[in-house]
Design an enzyme around this catalytic site. Sequence first.
Site, PDB file in Angstrom:
ATOM      1  N   ASP A  22       0.800  -0.623   0.078  1.00 21.57           N
ATOM      2  CA  ASP A  22      -0.291  -0.126   0.006  1.00 21.57           C
ATOM      3  C   ASP A  22       0.548   1.254  -0.161  1.00 21.57           C
ATOM      4  O   ASP A  22       2.095   0.959  -0.310  1.00 21.57           O
ATOM      5  CB  ASP A  22      -1.231  -0.286   1.323  1.00 21.57           C
ATOM      6  CG  ASP A  22      -2.055  -0.929   0.976  1.00 21.57           C
ATOM      7  OD1 ASP A  22      -2.357  -1.158   0.056  1.00 21.57           O
ATOM      8  OD2 ASP A  22      -2.794  -1.035   2.080  1.00 21.57           O
TER       9      ASP A  22
ATOM     10  N   ASP B 192      -9.191  -6.198   1.738  1.00 20.02           N
ATOM     11  CA  ASP B 192      -8.420  -5.962   1.582  1.00 20.02           C
ATOM     12  C   ASP B 192      -7.607  -8.013   1.897  1.00 20.02           C
ATOM     13  O   ASP B 192      -6.863  -8.394   1.512  1.00 20.02           O
ATOM     14  CB  ASP B 192      -6.519  -5.019   2.694  1.00 20.02           C
ATOM     15  CG  ASP B 192      -6.353  -3.942   1.380  1.00 20.02           C
ATOM     16  OD1 ASP B 192      -6.711  -4.185   0.300  1.00 20.02           O
ATOM     17  OD2 ASP B 192      -6.020  -3.393   2.645  1.00 20.02           O
TER      18      ASP B 192
ATOM     19  N   ASP C  35      -4.484  -3.011   4.605  1.00 17.80           N
ATOM     20  CA  ASP C  35      -5.136  -2.203   6.284  1.00 17.80           C
ATOM     21  C   ASP C  35      -6.418  -1.988   5.745  1.00 17.80           C
ATOM     22  O   ASP C  35      -7.188  -2.595   6.817  1.00 17.80           O
ATOM     23  CB  ASP C  35      -4.738  -0.946   6.339  1.00 17.80           C
ATOM     24  CG  ASP C  35      -4.839   0.468   5.311  1.00 17.80           C
ATOM     25  OD1 ASP C  35      -5.536  -0.448   4.585  1.00 17.80           O
ATOM     26  OD2 ASP C  35      -4.495   1.562   4.875  1.00 17.80           O
TER      27      ASP C  35
END
Length: 1129
Positions: free
Chosen positions: A461, A787, A783
């Site tokens: 990310d 996901d 997060d």
Amino acid sequence: MANNMVDHPPGNSVAEGNHDGDFGISMEDLKNLMELRSSEAVNKIQERFGDVQSICRRLKTSPIEGLSGNPVDLEKRHTTFGKNFIPPKKPKTFLQLVWEALQDVTLIILEVAAIISLGLSFYHPPGGDSESCGQAAGGVEDEGEAQAGWIEGAAILFSVIIVVLVTAFNDWSKEKQFRGLQSRIEQEQKFTVIRKGQVIQIPVAEIVVGDIAQIKYGDLLPADGILIQGNDLKIDESSLTGESDQVRKSLEKDPMLLSGTHVMEGSGRMVVSAVGLNSQTGIIFTLLGASEHDEEKKVKKTKTQDGIALEIQPLKSEEAAELEDKEEKEEVKEVKKVNVTKKEKSVLQGKLTRLTVQIGKAGLFMSAMTVIILILYFVIDTFWVQGRSWVAECTPIYIQYFVKFFIIGVTVLVVAVPEGLPLAVTISLAYSVKKMMKDNNLVRHLDACETMGNATAICSDKTGTLTMNRMTVVQAYIGDTHYKTVPEPDAIKPETLETLVNSISINSAYTTKILPPEKEGGLPRHVGNKTECALLGLVLELKRDYQPIREEIPEEKLYKVYTFNSSRKSMSTVLKNADESFRMYSKGASEIVLRKCSHILDAQGQPRVFKPKDRDEMVRKVIEPMACDGLRTICVAYRDFPAEAGEPNWDNENDILNELTCIAVVGIEDPVRPEVPEAITKCQRAGIDVRMVTGDNINTARAIATKCGILQPGEDFLCLEGKEFNQQIRNDKGEVEQERLDKIWPKLRVLARSSPTDKHTLVKGIIDSTVGETRQVVAVTGDGTNDGPALKKADVGFAMGIAGTDVAKEASDIILTDDNFTSIVKAVMWGRNVYDSISKFLQFQLTVNVVAVIVAFTGACITQDSPLKAVQMLWVNLIMDTLASLALATEPPTESLLLRKPYGRDKPLISRTMMKNILGHGVFQLIIIFTLLFAGEKLFDIDSGRNAPLHSPPSEHYTIVFNVFVMMQLFNEINARKIHGERNVFEGVYRNPIFCSVVLGTFALQIIIVQFGGKPFSCTALTIDQWLWCIFIGVGELLWGQVSVWNLRGRRKMTWTLLLHAAATLPSQPSPWQRARHMNANTQHLCEYTTHTNTPSDAGIKSFIVFFTIKLIDQQKFFCISKVLQMKE
């Protein structure tokens, strides 16, 4: 109303409430109520209690103010309704672990053989010592030695007891550590509740019935509750019901919220109605543990790979469970699990399993051959060569021989089978996990630790991982003006400023706020969503305050909330005005929200028409320049719904989220963490490709990726948006094709505007791909709730400990407690260290295995006895199993681990260098042992120990053989510290006190065994001179190791000589045909050589090509470089 809420009673019913009286509702009433669903539950609440407000009154709590937090009141609630704690299954006692260790098949065989030997040693038949029994009874030196025949059997039993106790202790300490890890995970999980009107976070264990809990997207509910107020709330109840569809929750249709379920969308508040064993999850747990017998069955069925029974705790991972058997799935699908093993073995596990099976088969074969040859040798020699006949009184003596042969065979098997491997893996992993906690890696699945060492790709990310996740608005476009810094309030029209401030203050989660700094002079604390914190920070910079606006319009007055999710990429909040009209505030990704805008506020604060060409111009002149500066762009907008048009259909999102009026576009900066570029450089040097997968604008993503070093100037790479990515990898039917994906992912470095589905598709595609030299091992960071699938699919899933949702943490293998990319690099280093530690142990153990088995087998065939006795072999086995694994598996990692490529999935566990070391040291040791075995008595001028009769006393000869064998293993343990051909085997040894302690401790124990072990260890005390010779021969192992390394380096030097010769002999101005012929001839010569030597490396071949290129361009420059290289060699 569309916003689900209840009216609340005036004041806080608890603040000064009377706690002496009973609650107006019993625990049984609440338990029965929580068993109902949907309309059935709504009807029950209405019939029995009236409404949810009435339940709150009976529980003496306020939907707005919550509980008072009075300790007396909390204690009373604990007593009446129970604590929010589900006790784990009792850990196994030490005696139970001892019993389990005793179940080892080889140990059982050894125990039986030892007991038979022990029994026969006490039986002395009349005439058994006569000449009629032949050599079986002859040759005994004295009656005392014969009477001491029981010692060997007793010593074997004692050794077995030691091995069992060591194994049990390791299992016990391992279980204790895992429970400590689980306890830490539980302690770190907190939940948001309202007490005394303040929103606070408390540990889940402190939640009581009557608490008002705030729930939001990504939460895992820690207790049962009844919805008080909800915004667009959707729950995943698959852990309890098995249904994968998300359940929409509302006061009118289904207000029941169950512990262990996940909030997938929306937000709201609930009154806690059941905790701990009284919650729905607790009831299921109680049913499973109804009887001890049933519970044991469940534990056996649901056992983790690490030996810890699955147990229900506040933090669970039911999503990670994929049981193979359908019946098991049905039986346990309602139970939450923690640390469930993944469906596939880790890279190291798979390799170790295959290796262990192969070694086990070879050991079994050698063991059987040893027993058969010993028995045949004895029978032929006694009854054929000596011509003896089987006499009844000699039977016990013959049986004693057969038992002795059997013990030797079993001992060969014990030494051959690498029982130490699981122990070495466990010690190495446990040691690494403990140390990784200090490096901000909280490991939830042990195998993830070593898998990370093999990682070839990281999909990361952006926000919070590569960046600091401390966002601030630095640019803004308001009233047709692009401000490069935050404007002064006077520069904005008051009407526009009022609308902007109201929009940001109301259309943000009320749990998001900016608090004063903890220390004087520090930065303000950002609590909640970081993007919303940046917007609230803009309000403060504009000299306004959001808190009075929120107090004027509390959360209960919000009419409808469209919460942010990955598909909307926006959040909207609807207010109902006094004149029955509605106003909706929206914010979200700029290019998405702007597409829905039909008007924009001009310089005078008045709406003007916003056409597609205006939007394109704004994207080109405002949004793209902001994005190229690495800024995240957010559009803030609103829409009015006039009263005359009536109330809109709020469920028709496409119509509602349209015809917006743009207020402003802001650019939010999230600086790259200063340590990230160096960390990414280390990853690239270590052969790991780093990819950024983000929901941000592609220009923002590209700018940040360049700052981080993911994108290098001149590199051939791809940056794609999710939409374009899907177009390139899917066929006409919309199905993902692996062939198409294989053309994209090797060059893909940035995937922007991606959905969680895109991330999962990319991760799965890379893992399943077969292009390239090795199969890919993929690590992923995440997060958000969505996901989860990608985190589970990845070989290693990293969840953010600070910004991550409970769902993401549950699906992960490792939790980054600081949300920092550098912690991932440390995980790579530790993972590689684990892999190398296991390889070091393997190199050491397999050398001992090969030598011990061959010595026992050959000795048995030639001398009718094993030079290494059963007890001695058990001691060597103990060295291998426990002490060596402890020493070699606790080597600390070094930065040099990041200077080589990852091993990958397919590379053999035993490399060529390791195999060379194993065979080289094995041959050296065998030569020494056989020399001592057959000529030792002459070299040391002592009596021969060969062909000694039964119960003969220990000989100096065989004691020296045993002592030299152990000394060589001890010094070879030092050699085993290096497995890549390094010359200095002592490098960094002082940094590992455990290794030094083990080597010195083993040496001290060996002195005690030899000097004082006597008959039980088949040893006799040696003189100082004999000891010095034994140590001198042992040191020879270190010298032999240096010879091996020198041999390897010599080959490398020869390779470079060939390379330099090939380039140097090329004519100074070659024609094309000369160039081709010369290259071909020398390359063929080089390839023939490297086929046998396994050198040079890929880097060497590349250097060779570079040298040729330099040679062709500049003859003089080449000779300068070649001269330097020759000097270096």
